[in-house]
Design a protein around this motif. Structure first.
Motif, PDB file in Angstrom:
ATOM      1  N   ALA A 151       0.843  -1.197   0.000  1.00  0.00           N
ATOM      2  CA  ALA A 151       0.000   0.000   0.000  1.00  0.00           C
ATOM      3  C   ALA A 151       0.880   1.250   0.000  1.00  0.00           C
ATOM      4  CB  ALA A 151      -0.928  -0.004   1.207  1.00  0.00           C
ATOM      5  N   ASP A 152       0.354   2.320  -0.589  1.00  0.00           N
ATOM      6  CA  ASP A 152       1.079   3.589  -0.721  1.00  0.00           C
ATOM      7  C   ASP A 152       2.387   3.416  -1.490  1.00  0.00           C
ATOM      8  OD1 ASP A 152       1.399   6.333  -0.454  1.00  0.00           O
ATOM      9  OD2 ASP A 152       2.501   6.158   1.434  1.00  0.00           O
ATOM     10  N   SER A 153       2.351   2.574  -2.519  1.00  0.00           N
ATOM     11  CA  SER A 153       3.511   2.393  -3.394  1.00  0.00           C
ATOM     12  C   SER A 153       3.023   2.435  -4.843  1.00  0.00           C
ATOM     13  CB  SER A 153       4.204   1.059  -3.118  1.00  0.00           C
ATOM     14  OG  SER A 153       3.374  -0.024  -3.494  1.00  0.00           O
ATOM     15  N   TYR A 154       3.980   2.502  -5.763  1.00  0.00           N
ATOM     16  CA  TYR A 154       3.617   2.498  -7.174  1.00  0.00           C
ATOM     17  C   TYR A 154       2.939   1.195  -7.575  1.00  0.00           C
ATOM     18  CZ  TYR A 154       6.396   6.745  -7.707  1.00  0.00           C
ATOM     19  OH  TYR A 154       6.866   8.026  -7.599  1.00  0.00           O
ATOM     20  N   TRP A 155       3.333   0.094  -6.935  1.00  0.00           N
ATOM     21  CA  TRP A 155       2.727  -1.196  -7.258  1.00  0.00           C
ATOM     22  C   TRP A 155       1.257  -1.242  -6.870  1.00  0.00           C
ATOM     23  CZ3 TRP A 155       4.627  -4.280 -10.640  1.00  0.00           C
ATOM     24  CH2 TRP A 155       5.995  -4.366 -10.832  1.00  0.00           C
ATOM     25  N   SER A 156       0.865  -0.476  -5.848  1.00  0.00           N
ATOM     26  CA  SER A 156      -0.538  -0.466  -5.447  1.00  0.00           C
ATOM     27  C   SER A 156      -1.428   0.153  -6.508  1.00  0.00           C
ATOM     28  CB  SER A 156      -0.700   0.295  -4.131  1.00  0.00           C
ATOM     29  OG  SER A 156      -0.386   1.666  -4.288  1.00  0.00           O
ATOM     30  N   MET A 157      -0.845   0.936  -7.415  1.00  0.00           N
ATOM     31  CA  MET A 157      -1.600   1.490  -8.534  1.00  0.00           C
ATOM     32  C   MET A 157      -1.521   0.600  -9.770  1.00  0.00           C
ATOM     33  SD  MET A 157      -3.180   4.273  -7.775  1.00  0.00           S
ATOM     34  CE  MET A 157      -3.464   4.880  -9.444  1.00  0.00           C
ATOM     35  N   LEU A 158      -0.436  -0.132  -9.916  1.00  0.00           N
ATOM     36  CA  LEU A 158      -0.250  -0.931 -11.127  1.00  0.00           C
ATOM     37  C   LEU A 158      -0.933  -2.300 -11.039  1.00  0.00           C
ATOM     38  CD1 LEU A 158       3.501  -0.161 -11.909  1.00  0.00           C
ATOM     39  CD2 LEU A 158       1.489   0.696 -13.122  1.00  0.00           C
ATOM     40  N   LEU A 159      -0.780  -2.986  -9.904  1.00  0.00           N
ATOM     41  CA  LEU A 159      -1.286  -4.357  -9.810  1.00  0.00           C
ATOM     42  C   LEU A 159      -2.804  -4.453 -10.018  1.00  0.00           C
ATOM     43  CD1 LEU A 159       0.884  -5.783  -6.880  1.00  0.00           C
ATOM     44  CD2 LEU A 159       1.093  -6.237  -9.336  1.00  0.00           C
ATOM     45  N   PRO A 160      -3.629  -3.579  -9.417  1.00  0.00           N
ATOM     46  CA  PRO A 160      -5.070  -3.708  -9.668  1.00  0.00           C
ATOM     47  C   PRO A 160      -5.474  -3.410 -11.107  1.00  0.00           C
ATOM     48  CG  PRO A 160      -4.660  -2.464  -7.654  1.00  0.00           C
ATOM     49  CD  PRO A 160      -3.360  -2.581  -8.365  1.00  0.00           C
ATOM     50  N   SER A 161      -4.582  -2.783 -11.875  1.00  0.00           N
ATOM     51  CA  SER A 161      -4.923  -2.397 -13.249  1.00  0.00           C
ATOM     52  C   SER A 161      -4.508  -3.439 -14.279  1.00  0.00           C
ATOM     53  CB  SER A 161      -4.255  -1.058 -13.594  1.00  0.00           C
ATOM     54  OG  SER A 161      -4.602  -0.056 -12.670  1.00  0.00           O
ATOM     55  N   ILE A 162      -3.745  -4.454 -13.850  1.00  0.00           N
ATOM     56  CA  ILE A 162      -3.202  -5.404 -14.826  1.00  0.00           C
ATOM     57  C   ILE A 162      -4.296  -6.231 -15.471  1.00  0.00           C
ATOM     58  CG2 ILE A 162      -1.782  -7.470 -15.047  1.00  0.00           C
ATOM     59  CD1 ILE A 162       0.180  -6.267 -13.116  1.00  0.00           C
ATOM     60  N   LEU A 163      -5.212  -6.747 -14.661  1.00  0.00           N
ATOM     61  CA  LEU A 163      -6.262  -7.608 -15.194  1.00  0.00           C
ATOM     62  C   LEU A 163      -7.503  -6.778 -15.480  1.00  0.00           C
ATOM     63  CD1 LEU A 163      -7.288 -10.387 -15.969  1.00  0.00           C
ATOM     64  CD2 LEU A 163      -7.990 -10.733 -13.594  1.00  0.00           C
ATOM     65  N   SER A 164      -7.888  -6.739 -16.738  1.00  0.00           N
ATOM     66  CA  SER A 164      -9.091  -6.029 -17.163  1.00  0.00           C
ATOM     67  C   SER A 164     -10.082  -7.049 -17.725  1.00  0.00           C
ATOM     68  CB  SER A 164      -8.748  -4.988 -18.235  1.00  0.00           C
ATOM     69  OG  SER A 164      -9.919  -4.469 -18.841  1.00  0.00           O
ATOM     70  N   PRO A 165     -11.151  -7.367 -16.995  1.00  0.00           N
ATOM     71  CA  PRO A 165     -12.133  -8.324 -17.526  1.00  0.00           C
ATOM     72  C   PRO A 165     -12.700  -7.904 -18.878  1.00  0.00           C
ATOM     73  CG  PRO A 165     -12.508  -7.944 -15.192  1.00  0.00           C
ATOM     74  CD  PRO A 165     -11.486  -6.946 -15.632  1.00  0.00           C
ATOM     75  N   TYR A 166     -12.958  -6.617 -19.035  1.00  0.00           N
ATOM     76  CA  TYR A 166     -13.484  -6.161 -20.317  1.00  0.00           C
ATOM     77  C   TYR A 166     -12.455  -6.324 -21.428  1.00  0.00           C
ATOM     78  CZ  TYR A 166     -15.422  -3.179 -23.938  1.00  0.00           C
ATOM     79  OH  TYR A 166     -15.902  -2.698 -25.138  1.00  0.00           O
ATOM     80  N   GLY A 167     -11.177  -6.083 -21.105  1.00  0.00           N
ATOM     81  CA  GLY A 167     -10.134  -6.260 -22.109  1.00  0.00           C
ATOM     82  C   GLY A 167     -10.010  -7.708 -22.549  1.00  0.00           C
TER      83      GLY A 167
END
Length: 294
Positions: A151-167
């Motif tokens: 939490a409060d790191s760059y990975w906390s913004m990147l990891l939730p964005s990797i998997l896109s169900p719509y994509g």
């Protein structure tokens, strides 16, 4: 015969007149929709040109004379932290969209071109993920990343964005329609590995769909407010959305910051416009090359 001819002409004329009147209805709806979308942008463009005194004292759509001063003040604010927010947004959106597109390409291709046990179950789970709003997942994602110390790191913004169900869903549909099974079988007979078939044959043929996924993900991450609001505490890691929100909140006690917020909003739109114009060019080229290959 003359009266009959006159009657027929009158009927045809009336039908054409009704058709013309009907054709104006969708045009009017489109014009109203365009105004609904463009008027706020026009207001931001005009308001960004006004200085502190002009912002609240002049006509709404009357241009001002303080745009360059506003940009300089925004750059000078806290030693240029706005441009740090801009760089953070570009990193989150660019790297996150690229990772998400790669995962969507692999997942969608596997679901669209391979038959295996549980494929439909996995696909239905992905469809269910499309229907889940992001606000429902924000708190569980924060708790999960906090447990792992991310939490409060760059990975906390990147990891939730990797998997896109719509994509994944979009690439699956596109792969099933654009990658012929006969071409894959011919490549296998020539000794090509599955990775080579995917990277050299499937990916180029799916490129328009992958560009669409990248664009959607980039815009979604760039405009995302809830995830950074939950995940981040250090304002040097803030993206533009959260950074401008903090400026707007401070504007309640310091009205001078309103001009910085408006100017920052205008500058935040420009990268999205540039990205769309650049990607649209490659989009058109991919579509044309696909039609030539066909």
């Amino acid at each position: 015969m003359t009266p009959l001819t006159l009657t027929a002409d009158t009927g045809t004329s009336a039908t054409g007149s009704r058709a013309r009147r009907t054709a104006w209805i969708p045009t009017l709806v489109l014009i109203l929709g365009a105004l609904y979308c463009l008027v706020p942008i026009a207001w931001v463009v005009v308001a960004a040109t006004k200085n502190r005194s002009e912002l609240f004292s002049t006509f709404t759509f009357a241009p001002g004379s303080g745009f360059l001063d506003n940009v300089n003040d925004l750059t000078a604010y806290r030693d240029g932290i706005y441009w740090q927010w801009m760089a953070n947004s570009a990193f989150y959106a660019g790297f996150g969209a690229a990772l998400s597109t790669a995962v969507s390409a692999a997942g969608g291709y596997a679901l669209g071109r391979f038959v295996f046990r549980g494929r439909e179950a996995v696909f239905k789970m992905i469809l269910a993920g499309v229907l889940v709003p992001g606000i429902v997942l924000a708190v569980p994602q924060y708790l999960l990343l906090a447990k792992t110390g991310l939490a409060d790191s760059y990975w906390s913004m990147l990891l939730p964005s990797i998997l896109s169900p719509y994509g994944v869903y979009l690439v699956r549909i596109y792969a099933a329609a654009s990658v012929p099974a006969e071409l894959m079988e011919a490549a296998r007979m020539d000794g090509a590995s599955e990775w080579r078939i995917f990277s050299r044959i499937a990916v180029p043929m799916m490129m328009p769909g992958l560009i669409t996924v990248f664009l959607f993900q980039f815009v979604g991450i760039w405009n995302n407010f809830l995830l950074p609001y939950v995940m981040l505490a250090d304002d040097t890691k803030f993206p533009l959305t959260l950074g401008l929100y903090t400026l707007l909140a401070q504007g309640a006690s310091q009205p001078a910051l309103y001009t910085l917020v408006i100017t920052g909003c205008l500058l935040a739109i420009l990268p999205l416009i540039a990205l769309f114009l650049v990607i649209q060019r490659f989009w058109s080229l991919d579509l044309l090359s696909g039609s030539v290959k066909a």
